[in-house]
Design a protein around this motif. Structure first.
Motif, PDB file in Angstrom:
ATOM      1  N   ASN A   1       0.808  -1.220   0.000  1.00  0.00           N
ATOM      2  CA  ASN A   1       0.000   0.000   0.000  1.00  0.00           C
ATOM      3  C   ASN A   1       0.844   1.274   0.000  1.00  0.00           C
ATOM      4  N   GLY A   2       2.162   1.130  -0.155  1.00  0.00           N
ATOM      5  CA  GLY A   2       3.033   2.303  -0.158  1.00  0.00           C
ATOM      6  C   GLY A   2       3.926   2.342   1.072  1.00  0.00           C
ATOM      7  N   PRO A   3       4.491   3.518   1.409  1.00  0.00           N
ATOM      8  CA  PRO A   3       5.360   3.621   2.583  1.00  0.00           C
ATOM      9  C   PRO A   3       4.631   3.149   3.841  1.00  0.00           C
ATOM     10  N   GLU A   4       5.368   2.411   4.686  1.00  0.00           N
ATOM     11  CA  GLU A   4       4.752   1.863   5.892  1.00  0.00           C
ATOM     12  C   GLU A   4       4.663   2.932   6.978  1.00  0.00           C
ATOM     13  N   VAL A   5       3.440   3.195   7.407  1.00  0.00           N
ATOM     14  CA  VAL A   5       3.187   4.151   8.487  1.00  0.00           C
ATOM     15  C   VAL A   5       2.662   3.374   9.685  1.00  0.00           C
ATOM     16  N   ARG A   6       3.245   3.656  10.857  1.00  0.00           N
ATOM     17  CA  ARG A   6       2.811   2.988  12.083  1.00  0.00           C
ATOM     18  C   ARG A   6       2.460   4.019  13.141  1.00  0.00           C
ATOM     19  N   LEU A   7       1.447   3.685  13.935  1.00  0.00           N
ATOM     20  CA  LEU A   7       1.188   4.421  15.160  1.00  0.00           C
ATOM     21  C   LEU A   7       1.972   3.736  16.265  1.00  0.00           C
ATOM     22  N   VAL A   8       2.767   4.505  16.983  1.00  0.00           N
ATOM     23  CA  VAL A   8       3.535   3.949  18.099  1.00  0.00           C
ATOM     24  C   VAL A   8       3.030   4.601  19.384  1.00  0.00           C
ATOM     25  N   THR A   9       2.918   3.804  20.417  1.00  0.00           N
ATOM     26  CA  THR A   9       2.381   4.277  21.691  1.00  0.00           C
ATOM     27  C   THR A   9       3.518   4.322  22.708  1.00  0.00           C
ATOM     28  N   VAL A  10       3.799   5.539  23.191  1.00  0.00           N
ATOM     29  CA  VAL A  10       4.977   5.782  24.029  1.00  0.00           C
ATOM     30  C   VAL A  10       4.534   6.345  25.373  1.00  0.00           C
ATOM     31  N   PRO A  11       5.097   5.851  26.496  1.00  0.00           N
ATOM     32  CA  PRO A  11       4.806   6.494  27.778  1.00  0.00           C
ATOM     33  C   PRO A  11       5.216   7.967  27.724  1.00  0.00           C
ATOM     34  N   ALA A  12       4.331   8.839  28.197  1.00  0.00           N
ATOM     35  CA  ALA A  12       4.588  10.284  28.081  1.00  0.00           C
ATOM     36  C   ALA A  12       5.885  10.693  28.768  1.00  0.00           C
ATOM     37  N   ASP A  13       6.248  10.003  29.846  1.00  0.00           N
ATOM     38  CA  ASP A  13       7.461  10.409  30.570  1.00  0.00           C
ATOM     39  C   ASP A  13       8.754  10.018  29.851  1.00  0.00           C
ATOM     40  N   ARG A  14       8.643   9.300  28.728  1.00  0.00           N
ATOM     41  CA  ARG A  14       9.840   8.983  27.939  1.00  0.00           C
ATOM     42  C   ARG A  14      10.169  10.074  26.919  1.00  0.00           C
ATOM     43  N   LEU A  15       9.262  11.031  26.754  1.00  0.00           N
ATOM     44  CA  LEU A  15       9.427  12.082  25.749  1.00  0.00           C
ATOM     45  C   LEU A  15       9.911  13.375  26.394  1.00  0.00           C
ATOM     46  N   THR A  16      10.619  14.173  25.621  1.00  0.00           N
ATOM     47  CA  THR A  16      11.023  15.501  26.066  1.00  0.00           C
ATOM     48  C   THR A  16       9.964  16.499  25.607  1.00  0.00           C
ATOM     49  N   VAL A  17       9.444  17.271  26.546  1.00  0.00           N
ATOM     50  CA  VAL A  17       8.421  18.266  26.231  1.00  0.00           C
ATOM     51  C   VAL A  17       9.063  19.645  26.205  1.00  0.00           C
TER      52      VAL A  17
END
Length: 200
Positions: A100-116
């Motif tokens: 179907n073309g380029p592979e797009v994924r939704l990834v689910t990440v704990p919020a505290d692993r991200l820099t805000v």
């Protein structure tokens, strides 16, 4: 759902926007059982979601994917437990493709692993706290990722079709609610406003 968004938009645009953006529980229908068990835990409150729509990258790894990127306007990030991020899968330095073309994924990440990053300095909808988030090669296990071109694991009427379409029209409904409230306010102003010489 759209009627609820519209009514919330009549009352408060920021509240409506937060309710709309947090409505990502459908990710549970896209993940496998191991993934949903990591998010929906027994004897724990319902998880709160935020989401980032513009794609980052998910580089293949033996244990899942290494996720990197910057996602702007991630509404409700201050209160989120999990963030659902859109990513483009990269393998050997190039986008991986499917039939179907380029592979797009939704990834689910704990919020505290991200820099805000504190970037949301606005007048309108200030209360949404739509700050920027950054991921730098965060390892996300396979069970917390979902390809968008695969049928949902849960086969019920609500989950059939392209699931993000449950969310996409919400912005329009909120805008209609805000516009309706503006019209109501204008009509009320015209009805009640007085000048020095009396009624307008």
């Amino acid at each position: 759902v759209l009627e609820v968004y519209e009514e919330l938009g009549r009352i408060d645009a920021s509240v409506a926007w937060q309710a709309w953006n947090a409505n990502f529980g459908f990710i549970g229908a896209l993940l496998d059982e191991a993934g949903t068990e990591r998010i929906w835990r027994k004897d724990r409150p319902e998880p709160i979601f935020a989401n980032g729509g513009q794609p980052g990258s998910a580089e293949t790894d033996a244990d899942g994917f290494r996720v990197s990127g910057t996602w702007r306007m991630v509404s409700g990030i201050a209160h989120a437990d999990w963030v659902v991020l859109s990513t483009l899968v990269v393998q050997d330095g190039a986008p991986r493709t499917t039939e179907n073309g380029p592979e797009v994924r939704l990834v689910t990440v704990p919020a505290d692993r991200l820099t805000v990053k504190d970037t949301w300095h606005v007048n309108g909808m200030r209360a949404t706290g739509s700050n920027e988030v950054v991921a730098d090669s965060i390892l996300v296990p396979m069970e917390l990722t979902a390809p968008l071109d695969r049928a949902p694991r849960i086969d019920r009427p609500l989950y059939r079709g392209f699931l993000p379409s449950i969310v996409v029209p919400g912005c329009t409904a909120i805008s209609l609610g805000v516009a309706a409230a503006a019209v109501d306010s204008l009509v009320e102003l015209g009805r009640t406003k007085k000048t020095r010489s009396g009624d307008l």
